[in-house]
Design an enzyme around this catalytic site. Structure first.
Site, PDB file in Angstrom:
ATOM      1  N   LYS A  80      -8.276  -5.431 -10.115  1.00  7.72           N
ATOM      2  CA  LYS A  80      -7.341  -5.681  -9.023  1.00  7.72           C
ATOM      3  C   LYS A  80      -8.070  -6.437  -7.920  1.00  7.72           C
ATOM      4  CE  LYS A  80      -3.902  -3.117  -6.251  1.00  7.72           C
ATOM      5  NZ  LYS A  80      -3.323  -1.770  -5.998  1.00  7.72           N
ATOM      6  N   SER A 155       1.662  -1.560  -6.790  1.00  7.81           N
ATOM      7  CA  SER A 155       1.106  -2.826  -6.360  1.00  7.81           C
ATOM      8  C   SER A 155       0.104  -3.446  -7.333  1.00  7.81           C
ATOM      9  CB  SER A 155       0.412  -2.645  -5.012  1.00  7.81           C
ATOM     10  OG  SER A 155      -0.677  -1.753  -5.128  1.00  7.81           O
ATOM     11  N   SER A 179       0.614   3.138  -7.295  1.00 14.91           N
ATOM     12  CA  SER A 179       0.343   1.739  -7.664  1.00 14.91           C
ATOM     13  C   SER A 179      -0.396   1.515  -8.969  1.00 14.91           C
ATOM     14  CB  SER A 179      -0.431   1.047  -6.553  1.00 14.91           C
ATOM     15  OG  SER A 179       0.467   0.648  -5.564  1.00 14.91           O
TER      16      SER A 179
HETATM   17  N1  GLN Z   1       4.529   1.413  -3.572  1.00 12.24           N
HETATM   18  C1  GLN Z   1       3.841   2.270  -2.650  1.00 12.24           C
HETATM   19  C2  GLN Z   1       3.686   1.543  -1.334  1.00 12.24           C
HETATM   20  O1  GLN Z   1       4.231   0.519  -1.195  1.00 12.24           O
HETATM   21  C3  GLN Z   1       2.500   2.669  -3.214  1.00 12.24           C
HETATM   22  C4  GLN Z   1       1.504   1.585  -3.139  1.00 12.24           C
HETATM   23  C5  GLN Z   1       0.159   1.973  -3.650  1.00 12.24           C
HETATM   24  O2  GLN Z   1      -0.017   2.981  -4.331  1.00 12.24           O
HETATM   25  N2  GLN Z   1      -0.823   1.186  -3.280  1.00 12.24           N
HETATM   26  O3  GLN Z   1       3.047   1.991  -0.451  1.00 12.24           O
END
Ligand code: GLN
Length: 493
Positions: A80, A155, A179
């Site tokens: 990532k 994400s 994410s």
């Molecule tokens: N979708 C969640 C957010 O927007 C989790 C994101 C994540 O785990 N980085 O915060």
């Protein structure tokens, strides 16, 4: 040319050790797949062919001198783009860090490479990990290999899509509220969020420091276990990493689950917005667990109803503080013609940050401001304590808990982009796990009968119960026999 997408990490390592093929040939094959597919998928922000070939050469030299190969020797891995790796940019898919060159290696990445892996690239993500679809990337969305018009989740959508499309064997993501697991679910891959403290976050750009964890994606549970072996353990550079005796997470995978106490979280299954096919899939999974000899029962986690609200105070509050360093002076894009320092900060940030990032910083700053702190942040912390207690009492009765990973299958690109709340609801099942610090894996539980898209099952364990969670996942995986190859990839085979 060998087809890397059909080989597991261990088959790659053993094939190199047995001289069936070289690490260089593996690197060529993985990079060739990226070349063939990534124009359509856009899983990568940066392809690191030189680094992959350099790592492959070290493995091939080791083979030539009969050195015993480490467990991930020659395995193509994708990272990532919020994890630092020397020789790469770390952009967090943000304009503000578009040209940021990594100044050191992220510990989890370093450990994966020390285990012999070949870094093939840095993966697209929602900017600073804010999102559930990878549409919040400043560099354009990633497409789901199962259906290019749909999102891969987020994400860590690029990391999930890279593995799903066979462009990497293992990838790393970060999980603050889902994410890793949610994109795992939407792409039919296996995705593990380790217990808070299991894996060092040193060198991973912080979102919410009390929630963030790094974890792997792979096509099989066994490969996730191998990756966890490599990346877990105490790191003096991250005070939250926990010092525990080393464990081999692959050792107990085949032991079966006779007598394992499995709790189906019934109130979460009834949550509004959960698709019927997703609910059915969890019930079918529970039957499979029972058939495998587990003792299946029901449990409720009533306080998790407050999970989303608490997370959207705590997450942005921590993010607003962590993102203060991206100000054009300490880090990031800087406007050239500022009148004074305040003007420089404000315009550099306004130009560098995308709309969701700005929203999170504003929400967090507001929640922490004098006069509102107790009403928002204080209340959210209390809700977090209640959620933790719910899990604690559930784990007195059960070894693992079952929920869906995502309430829906992959949605269309653009479908939720203009509605932040609809996007936030993608994570109702994953967020409580981060708030409580537990570990959880998402793995495919079948295809949705109407859309043909993968559905993910979440298996949650208490703190440091990764071995149990992975053993349960391995038993289910074997029983189900899911084919994780998306149609796009079948066509080119
Ligand atoms: N979708 C969640 C957010 O927007 C989790 C994101 C994540 O785990 N980085 O915060």
């Amino acid at each position: 040319m060998i087809d890397v997408s059909r080989l597991t990490a261990t088959q790659i390592r053993d094939g190199i050790a047995d001289r069936l093929f070289t690490a260089r040939e593996v690197a060529e094959a993985a990079l060739g797949r990226i070349e063939a597919l990534d124009g359509q998928v856009h899983a990568f922000n940066q392809v690191t062919a030189e680094l992959a070939y350099a790592a492959a050469e070290r493995i091939d030299d080791a083979v030539a001198s009969d050195v015993v190969l480490p467990p991930l020797a020659g395995v193509p891995v994708a990272l990532k783009d919020n994890m630092n790796l020397l020789g790469t940019r770390t952009t967090c898919s943000s304009r503000i860090l578009e040209n940021y060159e990594s100044a050191y290696d992220c510990t989890a990445v370093r450990r994966l490479l020390d285990a012999g892996a070949l870094p093939v690239g840095k993966c697209n993500m929602d900017e600073f990990a804010f999102g559930s679809s990878t549409e919040n990337s400043a560099f354009g969305p990633t497409h789901n290999p199962w259906d290019l018009e749909r999102v891969p989740g987020g994400s860590s959508g690029g990391s999930a899509a890279a593995v799903s499309a066979g462009m990497a064997t293992i990838s790393l993501g970060s999980d603050t509220g889902g994410s890793i697991r949610q994109p795992g679910s939407l792409t039919g891959t296996v995705a593990l969020k380790p217990t808070y403290g299991r894996v060092s976050r040193y060198g991973c750009v912080a979102f919410a420091s009390s929630l963030d964890q790094i974890g792997p994606f792979a096509k099989t549970v066994g490969e996730c276990a191998l990756a966890l072996n490599a990346i877990s353990g105490k790191d003096p550079m991250d005070a939250t990493s926990v010092d525990r005796p080393a464990e081999d997470f692959t050792a107990t995978l085949a032991e079966g689950i006779a007598g394992l106490r499995v709790g189906v979280v019934t109130d979460l299954l009834e949550a509004e917005g959960c698709e019927g096919a997703v609910r059915d899939s969890v019930h079918a999974a529970a039957e499979t667990f029972a058939a495998l000899g587990a003792e299946v029962g029901e449990v409720e986690l009533p306080s998790t109803a407050h999970g989303l609200s608490a997370y959207y105070i705590i997450g942005p509050a921590e993010a607003s503080s962590n993102l203060a360093r991206f100000d054009g002076i300490r880090y990031g894009h800087r406007v050239g013609d500022a009148d004074d320092v305040l003007d420089l900060y404000m315009r550099s940030r306004a130009e560098g940050f995308g709309p969701e990032t700005i929203r999170r910083v504003m929400l967090g700053t507001y929640a922490l401001s004098a006069g509102y702190y107790d009403a928002y942040y204080g209340q959210a912390q209390k809700a977090r304590t209640l959620i933790k207690r719910d899990f604690e009492s559930a784990f007195e009765r059960f070894d693992v808990l079952l929920t869906p990973t995502s309430p829906t299958v992959a949605f269309k690109i653009g479908e939720r982009a203009s509605d932040p709340l609809a996007m936030y609801l993608s994570d109702i099942y994953t967020i409580p796990v981060n708030l409580a610090g537990n570990c959880a894996v998402s793995l495919p539980s079948g295809l949705c009968p109407s859309s043909g898209l993968p559905i993910g099952l979440q298996i949650i364990g208490t703190h440091f119960a990764e071995s149990t969670v992975l053993r349960a996942a391995a038993a289910f995986e074997t029983a189900l026999g899911f084919d994780p190859t998306p149609p796009l990839v079948r066509e080119i085979q």
